[in-house]
Design a protein around this motif. Structure first.
Motif, mmCIF file in Angstrom:
data_model
loop_
_atom_site.group_PDB
_atom_site.id
_atom_site.type_symbol
_atom_site.label_atom_id
_atom_site.label_comp_id
_atom_site.label_asym_id
_atom_site.label_seq_id
_atom_site.Cartn_x
_atom_site.Cartn_y
_atom_site.Cartn_z
ATOM 1 N N ILE A 159 0.835 -1.201 0.000
ATOM 2 C CA ILE A 159 0.000 0.000 0.000
ATOM 3 C C ILE A 159 0.869 1.251 0.000
ATOM 4 C CG2 ILE A 159 -1.690 1.324 1.331
ATOM 5 C CD1 ILE A 159 -2.876 -1.393 2.220
ATOM 6 N N LYS A 160 1.928 1.267 0.774
ATOM 7 C CA LYS A 160 2.839 2.418 0.776
ATOM 8 C C LYS A 160 3.433 2.648 -0.609
ATOM 9 C CE LYS A 160 5.859 2.246 4.118
ATOM 10 N NZ LYS A 160 6.781 1.629 5.111
ATOM 11 N N ALA A 161 3.794 1.569 -1.289
ATOM 12 C CA ALA A 161 4.363 1.694 -2.636
ATOM 13 C C ALA A 161 3.331 2.220 -3.624
ATOM 14 C CB ALA A 161 4.908 0.338 -3.098
ATOM 15 N N LEU A 162 2.075 1.797 -3.475
ATOM 16 C CA LEU A 162 1.009 2.287 -4.351
ATOM 17 C C LEU A 162 0.713 3.758 -4.098
ATOM 18 C CD1 LEU A 162 -1.402 -0.778 -4.224
ATOM 19 C CD2 LEU A 162 -0.165 0.052 -6.238
ATOM 20 N N VAL A 163 0.733 4.165 -2.835
ATOM 21 C CA VAL A 163 0.509 5.576 -2.508
ATOM 22 C C VAL A 163 1.642 6.428 -3.075
ATOM 23 C CG1 VAL A 163 0.396 7.250 -0.622
ATOM 24 C CG2 VAL A 163 -0.897 5.117 -0.478
ATOM 25 N N ALA A 164 2.876 5.952 -2.946
ATOM 26 C CA ALA A 164 4.011 6.692 -3.503
ATOM 27 C C ALA A 164 3.830 6.899 -5.000
ATOM 28 C CB ALA A 164 5.316 5.953 -3.207
ATOM 29 N N ASP A 165 3.405 5.856 -5.689
ATOM 30 C CA ASP A 165 3.163 5.978 -7.128
ATOM 31 C C ASP A 165 2.064 6.996 -7.410
ATOM 32 O OD1 ASP A 165 3.210 4.877 -10.022
ATOM 33 O OD2 ASP A 165 1.133 4.594 -9.401
ATOM 34 N N ALA A 166 0.979 6.937 -6.636
ATOM 35 C CA ALA A 166 -0.139 7.852 -6.860
ATOM 36 C C ALA A 166 0.253 9.306 -6.608
ATOM 37 C CB ALA A 166 -1.318 7.470 -5.964
ATOM 38 N N LEU A 167 1.151 9.516 -5.658
ATOM 39 C CA LEU A 167 1.599 10.869 -5.327
ATOM 40 C C LEU A 167 2.742 11.349 -6.215
ATOM 41 C CD1 LEU A 167 1.554 10.702 -1.418
ATOM 42 C CD2 LEU A 167 -0.036 11.952 -2.890
ATOM 43 N N GLY A 168 3.217 10.494 -7.110
ATOM 44 C CA GLY A 168 4.353 10.869 -7.949
ATOM 45 C C GLY A 168 5.658 10.911 -7.175
ATOM 46 N N MET A 169 5.717 10.180 -6.063
ATOM 47 C CA MET A 169 6.930 10.130 -5.246
ATOM 48 C C MET A 169 7.842 9.005 -5.711
ATOM 49 S SD MET A 169 5.243 10.462 -1.430
ATOM 50 C CE MET A 169 6.762 9.827 -0.680
ATOM 51 N N HIS A 170 9.138 9.236 -5.618
ATOM 52 C CA HIS A 170 10.084 8.162 -5.882
ATOM 53 C C HIS A 170 9.958 7.111 -4.786
ATOM 54 C CE1 HIS A 170 13.890 6.104 -6.725
ATOM 55 N NE2 HIS A 170 13.919 6.753 -7.880
ATOM 56 N N LEU A 171 10.185 5.856 -5.157
ATOM 57 C CA LEU A 171 10.124 4.775 -4.174
ATOM 58 C C LEU A 171 11.071 5.013 -3.002
ATOM 59 C CD1 LEU A 171 8.922 1.989 -3.456
ATOM 60 C CD2 LEU A 171 10.786 0.949 -4.767
#
Length: 228
Positions: A159-171
């Motif tokens: 879920i954290k990885a999916l949120v990062a993707d949704a926010l345009g954040m680098h892993l």
């Protein structure tokens, strides 16, 4: 496009034992996790769900069972791509022991470069989960319309990885995100970009209280056991 509700599984026996469960079989919800799961139907209220998709792991299926019991006919589909990270040789080990491993610093500071011995990389974990969400999102749009809502039950790091993707954040920044057991995170996907509508919503603010074991600012690998 559709709105996705991400549910982290309820607190598990591995969470309370301080173990990194991964895909270890037989990891169930503990007593508190079962209570969290029992409250899930009420928390979702009258939100219509077009579909429910789950990680194949036991703790996720147990989390969803009260919801399925409350909504006969809803059904459940599983997708391995939203299953927990494959931690390989780290699976089943105590997090306290793993904290001294050189790889743990990479997991914390540069997770896009982290590869678990005998397991997968964190970058591969994110890629498969994002692929799953995108495919399910397109499918739900086509079958139920762009105003549909669907639910996925998964794991902390996923879920954290999916949120990062949704926010345009680098892993490499995803350890700044925290989601408690049985928390709800909502993302609405549109043609041009996603919008994060809720993040780690537990229905109360108890999780914001100061904690004695804050862990020195490190992200909790595997997601942790939540507020005491």
């Amino acid at each position: 496009m559709a709105t996705l509700i991400l549910v982290r599984h309820g607190r598990s026996t591995a969470n309370t034992a301080g173990l990194l469960a991964g895909w270890t079989p037989g990891i169930a919800l503990d007593e508190r996790g079962a209570a969290q799961a029992a409250a899930l139907p009420g928390r979702l209220g009258d939100i219509p769900l077009a579909a429910v998709v789950s990680s194949p792991l036991q703790r996720c299926r147990e989390t969803l069972q009260p919801l399925l019991d409350a909504r006969p006919g809803l059904g459940i589909r599983t997708d391995d791509r939203i299953g927990e990270c494959h931690y390989g040789d780290w699976s089943g080990r105590k997090l306290a022991e793993l904290s001294g491993e050189p790889l743990m610093e990479v997991v914390q500071r540069h997770p896009s470069a982290a590869v678990f011995p005998g397991g997968e990389s964190m970058a591969a974990m994110q890629a498969r989960a994002v692929e799953a969400v995108r495919e399910w999102n397109a499918r739900i749009d086509e079958e139920h319309g762009e105003d549909a809502v669907f639910l996925m039950c998964s794991h902390g790091d996923i879920i954290k990885a999916l949120v990062a993707d949704a926010l345009g954040m680098h892993l490499d920044l995803f350890q700044r995100i925290h989601v408690d057991p049985c928390s709800l995170t909502a993302v609405r996907y549109t043609r041009l970009r996603p919008f994060v509508l809720r993040l780690g919503d537990t229905g109360d603010l108890a999780g914001l209280a100061p904690r004695a074991s804050a862990g020195g600012g490190d992200g909790v690998v595997g997601g942790g056991a939540g507020a005491p």
